[in-house]
Write a protein that holds these residues in place. Structure first.
Motif, PDB file in Angstrom:
ATOM      1  N   PHE A 299       4.707  13.568   2.440  1.00 16.86           N
ATOM      2  CA  PHE A 299       5.422  12.445   3.047  1.00 16.86           C
ATOM      3  C   PHE A 299       4.754  11.174   2.536  1.00 16.86           C
ATOM      4  O   PHE A 299       3.558  10.970   2.763  1.00 16.86           O
TER       5      PHE A 299
ATOM      6  N   TYR B 134       0.688   5.275   0.951  1.00 16.89           N
ATOM      7  CA  TYR B 134      -0.040   6.322   1.647  1.00 16.89           C
ATOM      8  C   TYR B 134       0.719   7.644   1.475  1.00 16.89           C
ATOM      9  O   TYR B 134       1.911   7.660   1.207  1.00 16.89           O
TER      10      TYR B 134
ATOM     11  N   ILE C 177       4.479   7.070   2.304  1.00 16.20           N
ATOM     12  CA  ILE C 177       4.805   5.893   3.118  1.00 16.20           C
ATOM     13  C   ILE C 177       4.211   4.656   2.467  1.00 16.20           C
ATOM     14  O   ILE C 177       3.070   4.685   2.003  1.00 16.20           O
TER      15      ILE C 177
ATOM     16  N   PHE D 189       0.835  -1.192   0.000  1.00 15.15           N
ATOM     17  CA  PHE D 189       0.000   0.000   0.000  1.00 15.15           C
ATOM     18  C   PHE D 189       0.876   1.251   0.000  1.00 15.15           C
ATOM     19  O   PHE D 189       1.939   1.275   0.614  1.00 15.15           O
TER      20      PHE D 189
ATOM     21  N   GLN E  91      -1.863  15.894   9.430  1.00 17.18           N
ATOM     22  CA  GLN E  91      -3.049  15.180   8.963  1.00 17.18           C
ATOM     23  C   GLN E  91      -2.813  13.675   9.034  1.00 17.18           C
ATOM     24  O   GLN E  91      -1.720  13.213   9.328  1.00 17.18           O
ATOM     25  N   SER E  92      -3.866  12.946   8.778  1.00  9.52           N
ATOM     26  CA  SER E  92      -3.781  11.497   8.866  1.00  9.52           C
ATOM     27  C   SER E  92      -3.135  10.913   7.614  1.00  9.52           C
ATOM     28  O   SER E  92      -2.848  11.620   6.653  1.00  9.52           O
ATOM     29  N   LEU E  93      -2.890   9.616   7.666  1.00 10.11           N
ATOM     30  CA  LEU E  93      -2.367   8.929   6.496  1.00 10.11           C
ATOM     31  C   LEU E  93      -3.532   8.626   5.557  1.00 10.11           C
ATOM     32  O   LEU E  93      -4.537   8.047   5.975  1.00 10.11           O
TER      33      LEU E  93
ATOM     34  N   GLN F   3       0.962  11.539   3.593  1.00 10.27           N
ATOM     35  CA  GLN F   3       0.544  12.278   4.782  1.00 10.27           C
ATOM     36  C   GLN F   3       0.953  13.726   4.632  1.00 10.27           C
ATOM     37  O   GLN F   3       2.132  14.039   4.456  1.00 10.27           O
TER      38      GLN F   3
ATOM     39  N   ARG G 273      10.272  11.783   2.299  1.00 11.31           N
ATOM     40  CA  ARG G 273       9.850  13.187   2.262  1.00 11.31           C
ATOM     41  C   ARG G 273      10.174  13.755   0.883  1.00 11.31           C
ATOM     42  O   ARG G 273      11.341  13.844   0.514  1.00 11.31           O
TER      43      ARG G 273
ATOM     44  N   LEU H 273      -4.696   6.702   2.136  1.00  9.62           N
ATOM     45  CA  LEU H 273      -4.342   5.671   1.167  1.00  9.62           C
ATOM     46  C   LEU H 273      -4.431   6.234  -0.235  1.00  9.62           C
ATOM     47  O   LEU H 273      -5.431   6.832  -0.616  1.00  9.62           O
TER      48      LEU H 273
ATOM     49  N   TYR I  11       2.968  -3.574   8.289  1.00  6.79           N
ATOM     50  CA  TYR I  11       4.200  -2.901   8.650  1.00  6.79           C
ATOM     51  C   TYR I  11       4.487  -1.788   7.660  1.00  6.79           C
ATOM     52  O   TYR I  11       4.291  -1.939   6.454  1.00  6.79           O
ATOM     53  N   PHE I  12       4.986  -0.690   8.197  1.00 10.03           N
ATOM     54  CA  PHE I  12       5.213   0.499   7.392  1.00 10.03           C
ATOM     55  C   PHE I  12       6.692   0.775   7.191  1.00 10.03           C
ATOM     56  O   PHE I  12       7.524   0.480   8.055  1.00 10.03           O
ATOM     57  N   GLY I  13       6.983   1.359   6.038  1.00  8.20           N
ATOM     58  CA  GLY I  13       8.323   1.842   5.796  1.00  8.20           C
ATOM     59  C   GLY I  13       8.566   3.130   6.569  1.00  8.20           C
ATOM     60  O   GLY I  13       7.636   3.702   7.146  1.00  8.20           O
ATOM     61  N   PRO I  14       9.788   3.627   6.539  1.00  8.73           N
ATOM     62  CA  PRO I  14      10.122   4.838   7.290  1.00  8.73           C
ATOM     63  C   PRO I  14       9.652   6.112   6.610  1.00  8.73           C
ATOM     64  O   PRO I  14       9.723   7.191   7.199  1.00  8.73           O
ATOM     65  N   GLY I  15       9.159   5.992   5.380  1.00  8.60           N
ATOM     66  CA  GLY I  15       8.635   7.167   4.697  1.00  8.60           C
ATOM     67  C   GLY I  15       9.668   7.878   3.830  1.00  8.60           C
ATOM     68  O   GLY I  15      10.876   7.750   4.038  1.00  8.60           O
TER      69      GLY I  15
END
Lengths: 114, 114
Positions: free
Chosen positions: B91, B36, B93, B34, B42-44, B38, B110, B46, B104-108
């Motif tokens: 950002f 996302y 992710i 997935f 604000q929220s993440l 951000q 920027r 999709l 599990y999420f990646g570190p993002g």
């Protein structure tokens, strides 16, 4: 229309006390809920989850409670520590099965004061 | 927990250029990943669901020709922001479901578009 709501944008708690973060949802098809902790400019870190067939799950200092009839869940952190200060996101899995995407709330910024 | 990496962690580019972001699951295979984004405070949200060996599924309002997704293997998904503009600064992710029924999420990454 927000399906996952975290109505408190921020929460301040004294070190050693309990932190309670709340989350409400509107979609009764959600079957799995997760809590994530996030620092600025980093990806979310998984904390704890709960299936809709349970009403409580505990892992160390973290406990998640689920009230299906009220469509409400909460994350309890006890005792709170300054390192817990972060933004906490509640997320619900959509109806896409085990590989479904997550729908996030807007987050609650927790500040734990020494 | 499972590990997801993203590269680059930060990128600055000129308006009109294209930027590729890589997302790798390091210790699990993901048929679905997935993406996302951000915005500040604000929220993440999709953007799209990346499917290994097939086309990505985009959320409403996300331009598929602008945000190209390729999921060439079970451990790699890429997001290419084409002809980037300042409003694409955000950002980004990625995430995937690990074996323990946890996303599990990646570190993002920027992205800043000048």
């Amino acid at each position: 229309d927000q399906q996952v709501k975290q109505n408190s944008p921020s929460l301040s708690v004294q070190e050693g006390r309990i932190s309670i973060l709340n989350c409400d949802y509107t979609n009764s098809m959600f079957d799995y809920f997760l809590w994530y902790k996030k620092y600025p400019a980093e990806g979310p870190t998984f904390l704890i989850s709960i299936s809709s067939i349970k009403d409580k799950n505990e892992d160390g200092r973290f406990t998640v409670f689920l009230n299906k009839s009220a469509k409400h869940l909460s994350l309890h952190i006890v005792p709170s520590q300054p390192g817990d200060s972060a933004v906490y996101f509640c997320a619900a899995r959509s109806s896409g099965g085990s590989q479904g995407n997550l729908i996030f709330g807007k987050g609650t910024k927790l500040s734990v004061k020494p | 927990g499972a590990v997801v990496s993203q590269h680059p962690s930060r990128v600055i580019c000129k308006s009109g250029t294209s930027v590729k972001i890589e997302c790798r699951s390091l210790d699990f295979q993901a048929t679905t990943m997935f993406w996302y984004r951000q915005f500040p405070k604000q929220s993440l949200m999709l953007m799209a669901t990346s499917n290994e060996g097939s086309k990505a599924t985009y959320e409403q309002g996300v331009e598929k020709d602008k945000f190209l997704i390729n999921h060439a293997s079970l451990t790699l998904s890429t997001l290419t922001v084409t002809s980037a503009h300042p409003e694409d600064s955000s950002f980004y992710i990625c995430s995937g479901w690990g074996a323990t029924d946890t996303q599990y999420f990646g570190p993002g990454t920027r992205l800043t578009v000048l």
